[in-house]
Write a protein that holds these residues in place. Structure first.
Motif, mmCIF file in Angstrom:
data_model
loop_
_atom_site.group_PDB
_atom_site.id
_atom_site.type_symbol
_atom_site.label_atom_id
_atom_site.label_comp_id
_atom_site.label_asym_id
_atom_site.label_seq_id
_atom_site.Cartn_x
_atom_site.Cartn_y
_atom_site.Cartn_z
ATOM 1 N N ILE A 126 0.817 -1.220 0.000
ATOM 2 C CA ILE A 126 0.000 0.000 0.000
ATOM 3 C C ILE A 126 0.847 1.265 0.000
ATOM 4 O O ILE A 126 0.536 2.238 -0.702
ATOM 5 C CB ILE A 126 -0.948 -0.009 1.224
ATOM 6 N N CYS A 127 1.936 1.268 0.755
ATOM 7 C CA CYS A 127 2.742 2.483 0.897
ATOM 8 C C CYS A 127 3.828 2.606 -0.169
ATOM 9 O O CYS A 127 4.319 3.715 -0.424
ATOM 10 C CB CYS A 127 3.376 2.532 2.290
ATOM 11 N N ASN A 128 4.227 1.509 -0.762
ATOM 12 C CA ASN A 128 5.278 1.563 -1.778
ATOM 13 C C ASN A 128 4.963 0.569 -2.900
ATOM 14 O O ASN A 128 5.760 -0.342 -3.188
ATOM 15 C CB ASN A 128 6.630 1.225 -1.147
ATOM 16 N N PRO A 129 3.807 0.719 -3.563
ATOM 17 C CA PRO A 129 3.345 -0.299 -4.518
ATOM 18 C C PRO A 129 4.253 -0.467 -5.734
ATOM 19 O O PRO A 129 4.356 -1.571 -6.269
ATOM 20 C CB PRO A 129 1.961 0.213 -4.938
ATOM 21 N N LEU A 130 4.923 0.611 -6.171
ATOM 22 C CA LEU A 130 5.774 0.521 -7.359
ATOM 23 C C LEU A 130 6.998 -0.366 -7.121
ATOM 24 O O LEU A 130 7.489 -1.023 -8.040
ATOM 25 C CB LEU A 130 6.215 1.910 -7.808
ATOM 26 N N ARG A 131 7.468 -0.405 -5.897
ATOM 27 C CA ARG A 131 8.645 -1.218 -5.576
ATOM 28 C C ARG A 131 8.273 -2.568 -4.954
ATOM 29 O O ARG A 131 9.149 -3.337 -4.568
ATOM 30 C CB ARG A 131 9.557 -0.450 -4.618
ATOM 31 N N TYR A 132 6.969 -2.841 -4.866
ATOM 32 C CA TYR A 132 6.513 -4.072 -4.232
ATOM 33 C C TYR A 132 7.112 -5.328 -4.870
ATOM 34 O O TYR A 132 7.597 -6.209 -4.144
ATOM 35 C CB TYR A 132 4.977 -4.148 -4.271
ATOM 36 N N PRO A 133 7.116 -5.449 -6.217
ATOM 37 C CA PRO A 133 7.694 -6.672 -6.814
ATOM 38 C C PRO A 133 9.174 -6.857 -6.491
ATOM 39 O O PRO A 133 9.668 -7.989 -6.462
ATOM 40 C CB PRO A 133 7.480 -6.463 -8.324
ATOM 41 N N ILE A 134 9.880 -5.748 -6.273
ATOM 42 C CA ILE A 134 11.316 -5.839 -5.971
ATOM 43 C C ILE A 134 11.544 -6.173 -4.503
ATOM 44 O O ILE A 134 12.320 -7.083 -4.166
ATOM 45 C CB ILE A 134 12.023 -4.509 -6.332
ATOM 46 N N SER A 223 -2.332 6.065 7.222
ATOM 47 C CA SER A 223 -1.954 7.406 6.766
ATOM 48 C C SER A 223 -1.948 7.487 5.246
ATOM 49 O O SER A 223 -2.425 8.465 4.659
ATOM 50 C CB SER A 223 -0.573 7.769 7.320
ATOM 51 N N THR A 224 -1.437 6.456 4.588
ATOM 52 C CA THR A 224 -1.404 6.416 3.130
ATOM 53 C C THR A 224 -2.803 6.292 2.552
ATOM 54 O O THR A 224 -3.152 6.961 1.564
ATOM 55 C CB THR A 224 -0.536 5.238 2.645
ATOM 56 N N ILE A 225 -3.636 5.437 3.163
ATOM 57 C CA ILE A 225 -5.006 5.250 2.672
ATOM 58 C C ILE A 225 -5.807 6.543 2.761
ATOM 59 O O ILE A 225 -6.571 6.889 1.845
ATOM 60 C CB ILE A 225 -5.702 4.122 3.462
ATOM 61 N N LEU A 226 -5.646 7.273 3.856
ATOM 62 C CA LEU A 226 -6.401 8.517 4.045
ATOM 63 C C LEU A 226 -6.004 9.595 3.039
ATOM 64 O O LEU A 226 -6.776 10.537 2.796
ATOM 65 C CB LEU A 226 -6.210 9.035 5.476
ATOM 66 N N ARG A 227 -4.823 9.459 2.454
ATOM 67 C CA ARG A 227 -4.378 10.448 1.463
ATOM 68 C C ARG A 227 -4.862 10.117 0.049
ATOM 69 O O ARG A 227 -4.664 10.902 -0.869
ATOM 70 C CB ARG A 227 -2.847 10.544 1.468
ATOM 71 N N GLY A 233 -11.071 4.291 -4.062
ATOM 72 C CA GLY A 233 -9.664 3.924 -3.920
ATOM 73 C C GLY A 233 -9.311 3.603 -2.491
ATOM 74 O O GLY A 233 -8.562 2.645 -2.228
ATOM 75 N N ARG A 234 -9.843 4.381 -1.547
ATOM 76 C CA ARG A 234 -9.586 4.116 -0.122
ATOM 77 C C ARG A 234 -10.197 2.779 0.291
ATOM 78 O O ARG A 234 -9.591 2.025 1.042
ATOM 79 C CB ARG A 234 -10.151 5.253 0.737
ATOM 80 N N ARG A 235 -11.400 2.495 -0.218
ATOM 81 C CA ARG A 235 -12.066 1.242 0.126
ATOM 82 C C ARG A 235 -11.278 0.043 -0.388
ATOM 83 O O ARG A 235 -11.079 -0.944 0.334
ATOM 84 C CB ARG A 235 -13.480 1.218 -0.454
#
Length: 320
Positions: A126-134, A223-227, A233-235
């Motif tokens: 959730i907080c770093n989805p672009l780097r999740y696969p790495i 904190s990330t979800i609330l932003r 998207g939050r759900r």
């Protein structure tokens, strides 16, 4: 105490609910049904996680480990508990007690660490989805799960060996359903300060530290979800971690309820409290493993789709 006054204990008597025979039949049926649900539910999670390629992800790898852990944890005590209802001999051998204690400790400590690893997985997703696969590559999440099992096993070897090396001076009646370590330590006729210190340290490492790690992870997650600007998207973001959060709350909430509730002061209240504590302990060891697969599968479209695909493939193969 002098060795001459000690007698060798070769087995322990498990009282359980022997003082309440009217309750035994009821709890036998309840626990048996719940144990079957545990085997079925967790078994299904393991099967679909292994055979469906869409579920070959870190989250489902951790989940299959959690399901296998729950099967091992309940199987270390529930069959003995059920058999005690069918026979007048409610005993367990000294070595069997040590094995049961080891498995209980190992599974409990491993689950604490594994839940924190799952929290880290959700944090990265959730907080770093672009780097999740790495970050959560197979080279990362497999050692994370293996480390959880190793840490839990090492702790269990230490605690069990410290407990079982103690001298027992004839009293072998455990006021419990299983070889619970605190009940066993009460029967020892030697100084148990080292055991107490080691358990306090272990509780800090395997209970307090994982709880703090999970708490901090979810602070960042929320904190990330609330932003996220859109409500949809939050759900969706929250739904990816709601099952894990529910399991964590049930797991640690039950532990807190068991050990933090006030103790009765009068003797009659203490007797009722002992029975209540044993029943809570029993259902803690059964209800939580039973709820885990239900929580993860009831609202999980991936698991439902995987089960459906496996059933369809089986039906097709049988038809051809």
């Amino acid at each position: 105490m002098a060795k001459s006054n000690q007698s060798s204990v070769t087995e322990f008597v498990l009282l359980g609910l022997s003082g309440y025979p009217e309750l035994e039949a009821i709890y036998f049926v309840l626990v048996l049904c719940m144990y079957l649900v545990i085997l079925l539910g967790n078994g299904v999670i393991i099967i679909v996680s292994v055979y469906d390629s869409h579920l070959h992800t870190p989250m489902y790898f951790f989940l299959s480990n959690l399901s296998f852990l729950d099967i091992c944890y309940t199987s270390s005590s529930i069959p003995l508990f059920l058999s005690s209802f069918l026979t007048s001999k409610k005993t367990i051998s000294f070595s069997g007690c040590g094995v049961q204690m080891f498995l209980s400790f190992a599974m409990g400590a491993t689950e604490c660490v594994l839940l924190s690893m799952m929290a880290f997985d959700r944090y990265v997703a959730i907080c770093n989805p672009l780097r999740y696969p790495i970050i959560m590559s197979k080279a990362s999440y497999v050692p994370m799960a293996a480390g959880s099992w190793i840490a839990g096993s090492v702790n269990s070897v230490l605690q069990t060996s410290l407990a079982m090396r103690l001298p027992f001076c004839g009293d072998n009646v455990l006021n419990h359903f299983t070889c619970e370590i605190l009940a066993v330590l009460k029967l020892a006729c030697a100084d148990i300060s080292i055991n107490v210190i080691s358990m306090v340290v272990a509780n800090i490492i395997f209970l307090v530290v994982p709880v703090l790690f999970i708490f901090v992870s979810y602070v960042f997650i929320l904190s990330t979800i609330l932003r996220i600007p859109s409500a949809e998207g939050r759900r969706k973001a929250f739904s990816t971690c709601s099952a894990h959060l529910t399991v964590v709350i049930i797991f640690y909430g039950t532990i807190l309820f068991m050990y933090a509730k006030p103790k009765a002061k009068d003797s009659s209240g203490a007797d009722k409290e002992q029975v209540t504590d044993k029943i809570i302990s029993l259902f803690y060891g059964v209800v939580t493993p039973m709820l885990n697969p239900l929580i993860y599968s009831l609202r999980n479209k991936d698991v439902k789709a995987a089960v459906k695909n496996i059933l369809c493939r089986k039906h097709f193969s049988e038809g051809t």
